[in-house]
Structure formats: C-alpha cells, structure tokens
Design a protein around this motif. Structure first.
Motif, PDB file in Angstrom:
ATOM      1  N   PRO A 142      45.433  15.763 -18.298  1.00 10.69           N
ATOM      2  CA  PRO A 142      44.543  14.923 -17.477  1.00 10.69           C
ATOM      3  C   PRO A 142      43.063  15.302 -17.586  1.00 10.69           C
ATOM      4  CG  PRO A 142      45.929  16.298 -16.081  1.00 10.69           C
ATOM      5  CD  PRO A 142      46.441  16.444 -17.476  1.00 10.69           C
ATOM      6  N   VAL A 143      42.769  16.595 -17.759  1.00  5.74           N
ATOM      7  CA  VAL A 143      41.367  17.000 -17.858  1.00  5.74           C
ATOM      8  C   VAL A 143      40.757  16.436 -19.142  1.00  5.74           C
ATOM      9  CG1 VAL A 143      39.807  18.973 -18.107  1.00  5.74           C
ATOM     10  CG2 VAL A 143      41.663  19.085 -16.466  1.00  5.74           C
ATOM     11  N   TYR A 144      41.519  16.514 -20.226  1.00  2.00           N
ATOM     12  CA  TYR A 144      41.042  15.966 -21.494  1.00  2.00           C
ATOM     13  C   TYR A 144      40.810  14.449 -21.380  1.00  2.00           C
ATOM     14  CZ  TYR A 144      41.055  14.299 -26.286  1.00  2.00           C
ATOM     15  OH  TYR A 144      40.730  13.660 -27.438  1.00  2.00           O
ATOM     16  N   THR A 145      41.789  13.755 -20.776  1.00  2.00           N
ATOM     17  CA  THR A 145      41.660  12.311 -20.599  1.00  2.00           C
ATOM     18  C   THR A 145      40.409  11.982 -19.790  1.00  2.00           C
ATOM     19  OG1 THR A 145      44.071  12.249 -20.549  1.00  2.00           O
ATOM     20  CG2 THR A 145      42.923  10.236 -19.924  1.00  2.00           C
ATOM     21  N   ALA A 146      40.154  12.778 -18.738  1.00  2.00           N
ATOM     22  CA  ALA A 146      38.979  12.532 -17.901  1.00  2.00           C
ATOM     23  C   ALA A 146      37.692  12.725 -18.708  1.00  2.00           C
ATOM     24  CB  ALA A 146      38.992  13.475 -16.691  1.00  2.00           C
ATOM     25  N   PHE A 147      37.628  13.778 -19.523  1.00  2.00           N
ATOM     26  CA  PHE A 147      36.445  14.012 -20.357  1.00  2.00           C
ATOM     27  C   PHE A 147      36.229  12.864 -21.329  1.00  2.00           C
ATOM     28  CE2 PHE A 147      36.662  18.925 -19.957  1.00  2.00           C
ATOM     29  CZ  PHE A 147      35.801  18.874 -18.871  1.00  2.00           C
ATOM     30  N   GLU A 148      37.356  12.401 -21.930  1.00  2.00           N
ATOM     31  CA  GLU A 148      37.247  11.337 -22.929  1.00  2.00           C
ATOM     32  C   GLU A 148      36.711  10.039 -22.313  1.00  2.00           C
ATOM     33  OE1 GLU A 148      38.120  10.540 -26.409  1.00  2.00           O
ATOM     34  OE2 GLU A 148      37.403  12.594 -26.398  1.00  2.00           O
ATOM     35  N   GLN A 149      37.026   9.841 -21.016  1.00  2.00           N
ATOM     36  CA  GLN A 149      36.640   8.568 -20.398  1.00  2.00           C
ATOM     37  C   GLN A 149      35.199   8.542 -19.909  1.00  2.00           C
ATOM     38  OE1 GLN A 149      39.772   8.164 -17.604  1.00  2.00           O
ATOM     39  NE2 GLN A 149      41.066   6.972 -19.002  1.00  2.00           N
ATOM     40  N   ILE A 150      34.525   9.680 -19.928  1.00  2.00           N
ATOM     41  CA  ILE A 150      33.130   9.697 -19.474  1.00  2.00           C
ATOM     42  C   ILE A 150      32.276   8.955 -20.495  1.00  2.00           C
ATOM     43  CG2 ILE A 150      31.135  11.177 -19.051  1.00  2.00           C
ATOM     44  CD1 ILE A 150      33.079  13.313 -18.074  1.00  2.00           C
ATOM     45  N   PRO A 151      31.540   7.921 -20.066  1.00  4.35           N
ATOM     46  CA  PRO A 151      30.707   7.195 -21.025  1.00  4.35           C
ATOM     47  C   PRO A 151      29.682   8.150 -21.631  1.00  4.35           C
ATOM     48  CG  PRO A 151      30.791   6.059 -18.905  1.00  4.35           C
ATOM     49  CD  PRO A 151      31.416   7.396 -18.715  1.00  4.35           C
ATOM     50  N   ARG A 152      29.650   8.170 -22.965  1.00  4.94           N
ATOM     51  CA  ARG A 152      28.730   9.098 -23.627  1.00  4.94           C
ATOM     52  C   ARG A 152      27.273   8.775 -23.283  1.00  4.94           C
ATOM     53  NH1 ARG A 152      32.920  11.065 -23.631  1.00  4.94           N
ATOM     54  NH2 ARG A 152      33.972  12.203 -25.285  1.00  4.94           N
ATOM     55  N   SER A 153      27.031   7.499 -22.905  1.00  2.00           N
ATOM     56  CA  SER A 153      25.651   7.108 -22.593  1.00  2.00           C
ATOM     57  C   SER A 153      25.137   7.866 -21.370  1.00  2.00           C
ATOM     58  CB  SER A 153      25.589   5.604 -22.342  1.00  2.00           C
ATOM     59  OG  SER A 153      26.491   5.252 -21.328  1.00  2.00           O
ATOM     60  N   LEU A 154      26.044   8.200 -20.421  1.00  4.40           N
ATOM     61  CA  LEU A 154      25.610   8.940 -19.231  1.00  4.40           C
ATOM     62  C   LEU A 154      25.145  10.332 -19.615  1.00  4.40           C
ATOM     63  CD1 LEU A 154      28.269   8.062 -16.505  1.00  4.40           C
ATOM     64  CD2 LEU A 154      25.939   7.222 -16.728  1.00  4.40           C
TER      65      LEU A 154
END
Lengths: 308, 262
Positions: free
Chosen positions: A184-196
């Motif tokens: 879940p931690v990896y999934t959460a990191f992946e979902q962060i928009p890189r633009s932010l």
C-alpha cells in the motif's frame, strides 16, 4: 428462428427470471458463509458465557465466570498489553523499512520497475512457516549468525541471546509482515501526481521539505492502511512467539491456543478470542475512517488543483 | 538528463537495498543450506550435497503431507470458485436486501486474525456433526477462499462496463448466453488469477488448519512438527521446494491474471 422465442420470453418476463437468477447466484455463497462462518463466530460468543464440567467439557449452563476471570486475573491484561507493545514495535519498524524502499522504487527507479515491484510483492504469499524457520536457523545457538561470528573471530563463544528472545519475535514478525506494508505504501507513492512534487521544488522547497510537506502527507492513507495490516496480523500471530520467542514471551494468541489446547478451558478461550475480535474490528473501523477523511481531503485538494 | 553523484539519493538507495536484503537474505540462506552436506547449519558450509533432498523424497510422512495439502488446496479452490464467482456477480450486478451485510461478512475471514476464525470453527463444527478432520479443514479453507475469489472477481467486474451486458440482453441473448459470451471472457483472467492465489494461500495456511486438523497433517503443519522436533536440513530442502512452488504459482498468476495495476 432460435432467437425469437428467447427475445419474447425476456420481453414478457423481465423481472422474475432475473430474480430467480439472483437467488441462484447469491444463495449458495450466502448460506455457506452463514453456516460455516457467521454462526461459528456467534457460537464463540455464546460459548464465552458457558460453564465447563469436571472433565473440562462445555455444558449449557449460562454463567459470567469466564468474563469475570478474564477481567480479574492480571495475566490476561498484562499479556494483552505485552502483545500491543510487540505489535506496535513491529508496525513502526515495518513502516520505517517500507518507506525508503517504496520511495526508491516509486520515484528513483526507471528501468526494471515492474521487476522490483514483483520482488516486493512476491514474499507476501511465500510460505509463512518457512520464513519463520529461516530466522530459527539464523539466530539459533548453533545457528548461522553465531557460527559466522565465531568464524570471523568477533566472538569466541556462541551468543545465547539471539533466539528465544523478544527481539527474535520482533525481527521475525517484521520480516514476515513488511511486504504487507510495502504494497500500500508503494501504491500511495505511485499515485502522487508528479506535478505536485515538481511544483513544490519550483516554489523553492528543498528535497526534505518536499518529502515531509508534500509526499509524506499525501501517502498517509497508504501508510495507515499498511500499518494497520502489520498491527492486526502481529496481534493474531501465535506461531512466531512459539518458534522464535520460546516459552517466556507469549502473546495473546498463544493464550487462546493454550486455552483451547492443553489448559482446555474453552469458555475462557472464547472470551479472549472475542476480545481479540472486538479489538481488531474497532481498529479497522477507526483506521478506515481516518483513511477516508484523508482521501476526501486529498480529493478536495485535487479539485482545488484542478480549477485551472 | 545526466546525473551526477547525489548523496541523498545514494542514501535512500542504500536504505532501500538494505531493506530488500533483509527481506530476501533469510530465504536465500534457507535455499543455500538445503545443499548442506552436514546435519547442522553452520557457517561456512563445507561442500555441496543433495543428501537432504534424497532424505526428503524418502520421508513418507512428508510426502503424505504434501499429497494431503494438494488435495485440500484443490478442493478448497474449487469451493472458492464455485461459490465465489456467482457471489461476486450478485454483489456487483444486483441489488438485494442484505447486500451491505453480505459485503461485510465476506471480508471477515480476510481481516480477522486466523486464530479467531480457527477456534470459532473448532467450537461449532462438531455441533453440526463435523468433527476435527480433513473435512473440517476443507470447509475451513473453502470458506476463506470464497472470500478471496469473491473479492478478486468483484474488483474486476466493477471495472467492466455493465452496458456491454445490457447490449447483449437488448440484442436478445438470454442471461446464460450473456454470461458465457460477454461476462466470462472479460473476467477469465481474474478467475484464473484468484484460483492460483487461492491454491497458494491454501498450501500455506496454518492458523485455521491448526485447530481443525486431526491426524493427517497438511504440509505446513508437518513442517512445523518437524521444526519442533529439532532442526534438520531436510526442512531446508522441503522449504526450497515450497519457495519454488509458490513463487512459480504467483508469477503464473500475475502473468495470467495480472495487468490489474494501472
């Protein structure tokens, strides 16, 4: 020729066949789960209010004694607290280990990302018992760590303290449950928009500030979800304490195991089981609410960000 | 984009590598020491031998336990598929009274500690004439595998556009035809994936099995019994096979049922 009657049938009797199909679909699994899951849980609850005869068999005589015994004997309270302590330590370490690995794969790796992701997922389902065994042969008195230390002339006698200790349980549990946090931690990191992340850097924030003010808060739902997995799984674990902790470091599930086994006091065992069940359900309810509030917060932010 | 040496990235990378090593090193140790010529696992290992694999293959109890585990996994997975797939369709496509409750009940065997489910089944099954036995183990496994299959297939159905099925019905196909021609091809990989996952989980299950088993041990229970008797590299040999088998099943599962990640 073939389709005409079928079409007619479905025109006239739209609902009844659908309802019949629904019964056909839902009844077997629902009845199975009722008979073999819900009623057993209920019977555990009922059993916690029953007495035993001289032979230790459960008899149908309602009593509050098992519950009184649970709340008056300090053994149960202290074991429960000890279990919370172990589970909390395991959870903290598993989160601490998961964050850098998940972060590295999510943000730094470009090639072979899929492979690395599989590498962290696979241990999730790879034999529990064998992984506990691995620590037994590594940490044992005549184990690999001890013989390595002697071979390297770091110690000249085997260190007794590795296996059958609190730390052996903790290391074993952290090893077994870290993959449950990683996912879940990896999934959460992946979902962060890189633009932010880019925006934070463009606005002059350093990398540490970006991590603690942008990346970490946005990944909190994943961290909470993973931490909850690790905590709940550690609470219910009864094999690692026996295999790695020896006889002095028993956790609450070992108490349940003993009450249903050698001590043969099923009503009291049911009390402890129900308490464990209530603790876990309460915990899951709380964290799912916290996660949701974070998730809605996040979508709120997302909307603000989307109002170009 | 050219990248120079960068200390923070290096530190995160080093921490990541250390954690990966922590996860994999113990398993590597077990595999390496399965080729140990000696009876004790000490460092350094003196040579290479297949001795413990030979001993393992001649261990009738162990081979018997493997056979029982495979049978239970096969039976449990079948129960999971036969009841889980229809359940998933009902929950994803229909409304009915008690739907909310059913959704929550399905999650129980996955979220509650296995030991609670184990002692609950142990307390109740004998009352309906199922004593501790392989049958009880099979029912126990079937129950949590229904939950596995149901949640996996349900997740796939939720991503499948229901208008496809409506179109099929509008064109005159009876529900059975719609199921086999429209729904099944779209959830096929999820079904295969959940079957392989179910099989792996059943082969590894201990907390529920522990309370429901009578005489004939399943493989993990037998390994546990061997570990309690003392450490023998024979356990390393069977462990290596278990690793190989479960990794094989998982990779097959992700290859066939995967592509779920976005």
């Amino acid at each position: 020729m073939d389709t005409a009657p079928a079409a007619k049938a479905s025109d006239h009797t739209q609902t009844p066949p659908k309802r019949r199909a629904l019964l056909f679909l839902v009844l077997p699994p629902a009845l199975w789960l009722l008979c073999f899951l819900v009623v057993p849980y209920l019977s555990l609850f009922v059993q916690s209010f029953l007495a035993t005869n001289d032979l230790g068999d459960v008899v149908f005589e309602p009593t509050l004694d098992p519950w009184k015994a649970f709340f008056t004997k300090t053994l149960y309270r202290s074991t429960l607290l000890y279990t919370f302590k172990i589970a909390l330590t395991v959870t903290s370490l598993a989160v601490l280990f998961s964050v850098p690995l998940a972060y590295f794969i999510a943000f730094k790796v470009r090639r072979g990302k899929e492979l690395l992701y599989s590498l962290i997922i696979v241990p999730l389902w790879v034999s529990y018992i064998v992984r506990a065994y691995a620590w037994k042969i590594i940490l044992g008195r005549e184990g690999i760590l001890n013989s390595f230390l002697q071979w390297a002339k770091i110690t000249d006698a085997p260190v007794e303290a590795f296996l059958y200790s609190e730390w052996a349980i903790i290391i074993g549990l952290v090893h077994i449950y870290t993959p449950f946090v990683l996912m879940p931690v990896y999934t959460a990191f992946e979902q962060i928009p890189r633009s932010l992340v880019e925006a934070s850097k463009d606005l002059g924030a350093g990398r540490l500030t970006t991590f603690f003010r942008v990346v970490l808060p946005l990944s909190l739902p994943g961290i909470i979800a993973g931490g909850t997995f690790a905590f709940v799984l550690s609470l219910g674990d009864f094999l690692a304490p026996v295999l790695l902790g020896g006889t002095d470091n028993l956790m609450i599930s070992n108490v349940v195991q003993n009450l249903f086994g050698t001590s043969n006091d099923r009503p009291l065992g049911s009390v402890v089981g129900i308490v464990l069940l209530v603790v876990v359900v309460a915990l899951l309810e709380t964290t799912s609410r916290v996660e949701q509030s974070f998730a809605s917060l996040e979508s709120g932010r997302g909307r603000l960000g989307g109002a170009r | 984009m050219k990248r120079r040496f960068d200390l923070p990235t290096f530190l995160v990378g080093a921490a990541a590598a250390a954690v990966l090593a922590f996860i994999y090193l113990p398993m590597v140790v077990v595999v390496v020491y399965s080729f140990n010529p000696d009876a004790v696992n000490v460092f350094p290992m003196r040579g290479f031998s297949l001795r413990w694999y030979r001993i393992m293959l001649e261990d009738e109890q162990l081979i018997g336990a493997l056979r029982i585990s495979l049978l239970v996994a096969l039976g449990g997975t079948s129960i999971g598929l036969l009841l889980g797939v229809p359940g998933a369709i009902a929950l994803a496509r229909h409304d009915f009274p008690g739907k909310r409750i059913l959704e929550r009940i399905v999650l129980l065997p996955l979220t509650l500690p296995g030991i609670v489910t184990g002692v609950a089944m142990l307390s109740f099954f004998p009352l309906i004439g199922v004593p501790v036995s392989l049958l009880a183990v099979l029912i126990g496994h079937g129950t949590f595998l229904i939950a596995i299959t149901l949640t996996q297939v349900y997740a796939r159905l939720r991503r499948l556009d229901p208008s496809l099925e409506e179109a099929s019905a509008d064109l005159g196909a009876p529900p059975i035809t719609t199921f086999f021609k429209v729904v099944l091809p779209n959830i096929k990989t999820a079904i295969i994936g959940s079957a392989l996952l179910s099989f792996t989980l059943s082969l590894d299950e201990i907390p529920v099995t522990f309370f429901l088993i009578a005489g004939d041990n399943t493989l993990p229970i037998q390994i546990w019994a061997m570990m309690r008797r003392g450490i023998s590299p024979e356990v390393n040999a069977i462990s290596t096979l278990v690793f190989a088998g479960s990794i094989g099943l998982i990779l097959l599962g992700t290859a066939l049922g995967g592509r779920d990640k976005e």
